[in-house]
Scaffold this active site. Structure first.
Site, PDB file in Angstrom:
ATOM      1  N   GLU A 198       0.804  -1.219   0.000  1.00 45.98           N
ATOM      2  CA  GLU A 198       0.000   0.000   0.000  1.00 45.98           C
ATOM      3  C   GLU A 198       0.843   1.278   0.000  1.00 45.98           C
ATOM      4  O   GLU A 198       0.796   2.081   0.938  1.00 45.98           O
ATOM      5  CB  GLU A 198      -0.967   0.007   1.182  1.00 45.98           C
ATOM      6  CG  GLU A 198      -1.963  -1.145   1.164  1.00 45.98           C
ATOM      7  CD  GLU A 198      -3.004  -1.047   2.267  1.00 45.98           C
ATOM      8  OE1 GLU A 198      -2.946  -0.101   3.085  1.00 45.98           O
ATOM      9  OE2 GLU A 198      -3.885  -1.924   2.313  1.00 45.98           O
TER      10      GLU A 198
ATOM     11  N   TYR B  64     -10.913  -3.160   1.047  1.00 43.37           N
ATOM     12  CA  TYR B  64     -11.801  -3.184   2.207  1.00 43.37           C
ATOM     13  C   TYR B  64     -13.171  -2.582   1.909  1.00 43.37           C
ATOM     14  O   TYR B  64     -14.149  -2.909   2.560  1.00 43.37           O
ATOM     15  CB  TYR B  64     -11.150  -2.424   3.372  1.00 43.37           C
ATOM     16  CG  TYR B  64      -9.926  -3.118   3.894  1.00 43.37           C
ATOM     17  CD1 TYR B  64     -10.012  -4.090   4.881  1.00 43.37           C
ATOM     18  CD2 TYR B  64      -8.662  -2.826   3.380  1.00 43.37           C
ATOM     19  CE1 TYR B  64      -8.895  -4.747   5.353  1.00 43.37           C
ATOM     20  CE2 TYR B  64      -7.532  -3.473   3.840  1.00 43.37           C
ATOM     21  CZ  TYR B  64      -7.651  -4.431   4.825  1.00 43.37           C
ATOM     22  OH  TYR B  64      -6.526  -5.088   5.273  1.00 43.37           O
TER      23      TYR B  64
ATOM     24  N   GLU C  76      -5.001  -8.610   1.060  1.00 43.87           N
ATOM     25  CA  GLU C  76      -5.678  -8.213   2.301  1.00 43.87           C
ATOM     26  C   GLU C  76      -7.147  -7.989   1.997  1.00 43.87           C
ATOM     27  O   GLU C  76      -7.500  -7.328   1.022  1.00 43.87           O
ATOM     28  CB  GLU C  76      -5.118  -6.904   2.886  1.00 43.87           C
ATOM     29  CG  GLU C  76      -3.762  -7.000   3.535  1.00 43.87           C
ATOM     30  CD  GLU C  76      -3.330  -5.679   4.161  1.00 43.87           C
ATOM     31  OE1 GLU C  76      -4.223  -4.865   4.543  1.00 43.87           O
ATOM     32  OE2 GLU C  76      -2.121  -5.452   4.251  1.00 43.87           O
TER      33      GLU C  76
ATOM     34  N   GLU D 180      -3.451  -1.292  15.350  1.00 43.34           N
ATOM     35  CA  GLU D 180      -4.054  -0.892  14.080  1.00 43.34           C
ATOM     36  C   GLU D 180      -3.701   0.563  13.750  1.00 43.34           C
ATOM     37  O   GLU D 180      -4.549   1.443  13.625  1.00 43.34           O
ATOM     38  CB  GLU D 180      -5.566  -1.119  14.132  1.00 43.34           C
ATOM     39  CG  GLU D 180      -6.267  -1.051  12.784  1.00 43.34           C
ATOM     40  CD  GLU D 180      -5.655  -1.971  11.742  1.00 43.34           C
ATOM     41  OE1 GLU D 180      -5.405  -1.479  10.639  1.00 43.34           O
ATOM     42  OE2 GLU D 180      -5.405  -3.164  12.032  1.00 43.34           O
ATOM     43  N   TRP D 181      -2.384   0.812  13.670  1.00 42.77           N
ATOM     44  CA  TRP D 181      -1.852   2.095  13.235  1.00 42.77           C
ATOM     45  C   TRP D 181      -2.433   3.251  14.060  1.00 42.77           C
ATOM     46  O   TRP D 181      -2.375   3.190  15.279  1.00 42.77           O
ATOM     47  CB  TRP D 181      -2.068   2.280  11.723  1.00 42.77           C
ATOM     48  CG  TRP D 181      -1.543   1.133  10.913  1.00 42.77           C
ATOM     49  CD1 TRP D 181      -2.267   0.269  10.148  1.00 42.77           C
ATOM     50  CD2 TRP D 181      -0.175   0.672  10.814  1.00 42.77           C
ATOM     51  NE1 TRP D 181      -1.452  -0.677   9.568  1.00 42.77           N
ATOM     52  CE2 TRP D 181      -0.169  -0.452   9.955  1.00 42.77           C
ATOM     53  CE3 TRP D 181       1.044   1.103  11.355  1.00 42.77           C
ATOM     54  CZ2 TRP D 181       0.994  -1.142   9.631  1.00 42.77           C
ATOM     55  CZ3 TRP D 181       2.204   0.411  11.037  1.00 42.77           C
ATOM     56  CH2 TRP D 181       2.178  -0.693  10.188  1.00 42.77           C
TER      57      TRP D 181
END
Length: 493
Positions: A165, A310, A387, A441-442
């Site tokens: 990404e 997503y 993903e 998660e970032w």
């Protein structure tokens, strides 16, 4: 329900990233990555969370590999930490490489295919202090890091992804400021975009060159070049115009598609940046970043394209009415950047179900994306869904079971969409669910859970969720069907 008949050799796996799961952030020679540094910035990470401990995979790796095997995973997509392997961007750290060597051996011992990603957003902080990805020299430092990892693991790892990404680690990290390093400098973001493309090309060329040498050398690994599979992973969307008959909405969709999809696909696959996006960016003088020979370097042959997906995006070029609900604008998208701001694009709600991230759930958007890629790019290599998954607020039953029915439904519906795309001609060869484990998660810290395996962040106890059991059953059914087909073919022969 998903069909259990898939193309021969279709690969089922799960994915993680080093900075999100490993912990041990300053052990065995590892130094700060940009995420370690960013986590110390007040209010940068939800809850003040840090990746210092994460889910302790660094110390629990054998246990986690055994968990993968119990789920029937055929492949595990993981990333190596640049800040662990070459801390500070200086000299190679043998202890860091040793961890990944042990991980690879553990995976192979469990009959799980290692799928290695070299960059999942964790630039050494020392290199960021020299300009980071806005500095062209970082692309050459990445090539050197890639060679160090390949020299250590290339005898056992055949599948190599250069970047995960790059949109997020360029535009969102350097322009929107939502991700590390948290800069809000549009020109630096565009430089990062191009320099990451350049780094991909340099690393791909160097790895293929090392594989060629290893294959040709006396007493060497004669099959290494033939086994090598090298690619990149992009997060891609389907930009849907809210009113397909409205030129303003059509142009808004073009902008999203151009910045999110084509600025990555076209230099990699076609050796050129899209002219309409270059025109959109003319005030930033993007083309001045591109040196002679860069595009030839970037357009190295790749053996696969990883697709992360997503949600898709319903877009308009009109302001939303004051009383109209809007779809959530993901902060990990170019919609949050100054290049496609609210003055150009809005996101009307389609009144679809949403995940805990606020992202609309529309599995057909994935089918449409895969079919579109196949139609638009004749030179497209095989595709892997590297993903796909969803965050929901999990609840544990009194009996200890985590019945995450929404996540289970999301995963199975998107796998159905992949199957439909294959039926329409898309060459998709594998699916990796995100994520194996709940994790850091970032910018959302530990608030958002994507795992098919729950992690108690206090005790580090792992518990397979209902979605994990469902995914394991799907894998078992698909593999049984494939074995049955092979057996039937053998009997007929």
């Amino acid at each position: 329900m998903t069909d259990n008949r898939w193309p021969d050799g279709f690969l089922w796996g799960s994915a993680t990233a080093a900075a999100q799961i490993e912990g041990a952030a300053h052990e065995d020679g590892k130094e700060d990555s940009i995420w370690d540094a960013f986590a110390r910035v007040p209010n940068a990470i939800a809850g003040g969370d840090t990746p210092e401990r994460a889910v302790d995979h660094y110390h629990r790796m054998p246990e986690d590999v055994a968990l993968m095997a119990s789920l029937g995973l055929q492949s595990y997509r993981f990333s190596t930490s640049w800040a662990r392997v070459v801390p500070g961007g200086r000299a190679v750290n043998p202890a860091g490489l040793d961890f990944y060597s042990r991980l690879v051996d553990e995976l192979l011992g469990a009959d799980i295919l290692p799928w290695l990603t070299l960059y999942h957003w964790d630039l050494p902080q020392a290199l960021e202090e020299k300009g980071g990805w806005a500095n062209r020299d970082t692309a050459y430092r990445f090539r050197d890091y890639a060679v160090a990892v390949y020299d250590a693991l290339g005898d056992r790892v055949d599948h190599w992804t250069t970047f995960n990404e790059p949109l997020c680690s360029s535009l969102i990290g350097y322009a929107a400021g939502e991700h590390a390093p948290g800069r809000r400098e549009p020109d630096a973001a565009l430089a990062a975009l191009h320099h990451q493309h350049l780094a991909h090309g340099l690393a791909a060329h160097a790895i293929r060159e090392r594989a060629t040498i290893a294959s040709a050398g006396a007493g060497g690994d004669s099959g290494r070049l033939d086994r090598l599979r090298l690619g990149i992973t992009l997060n891609l969307t389907t930009a849907v115009p809210n009113d397909p008959s409205d030129p303003v909405d059509l142009d808004a969709a073009r902008r999203i598609d151009g910045l999110w999809n084509r600025m990555y696909l076209e230099p990699l696959l076609l050796g050129a940046y899209p002219t309409d996006v270059l025109d959109d960016l003319r005030e930033h003088r993007f083309e001045a970043l591109v040196h002679d020979g860069d595009l030839e370097t970037i357009a190295q042959p790749i053996d696969f394209l990883g697709v992360n997906h997503y949600h898709d995006d319903n877009v308009s070029g009109h302001p939303l009415p004051a009383d109209a609900p809007a779809a959530v604008v993901p902060t990990d998208s170019p919609k949050a950047s100054p290049f496609v701001g609210s003055e150009f694009v809005t996101f009307p709600s389609r009144h679809l179900p949403t995940t805990a991230m606020g992202w609309e759930v529309n599995p057909d958007g994935l089918r449409a994306l895969l079919v579109r890629l196949t139609a638009d790019y004749p030179t497209l290599p095989p595709l892997y869904i590297t993903e796909n998954g969803a965050s929901y607020d999990d609840a544990t039953d009194p009996d200890g079971h985590i019945r995450d029915t929404e996540r289970e439904a999301y995963i199975l519906a998107h796998i159905d969409a992949v199957h439909a795309a294959i039926d329409e001609g898309a060459d998709v060869r594998g699916y990796f669910v995100w994520s194996l484990l709940d994790n850091f998660e970032w910018a959302w810290g530990y608030e958002k859970r994507f795992g098919i395996v729950s992690v108690d962040y206090e005790t580090q106890v792992r518990t397979v969720k209902g979605s994990g059991h469902a995914f394991a059953r799907l894998i078992a059914d698909a593999r049984a069907a494939e074995s049955s087909d092979v057996g039937a073919a053998a009997a007929r022969a």
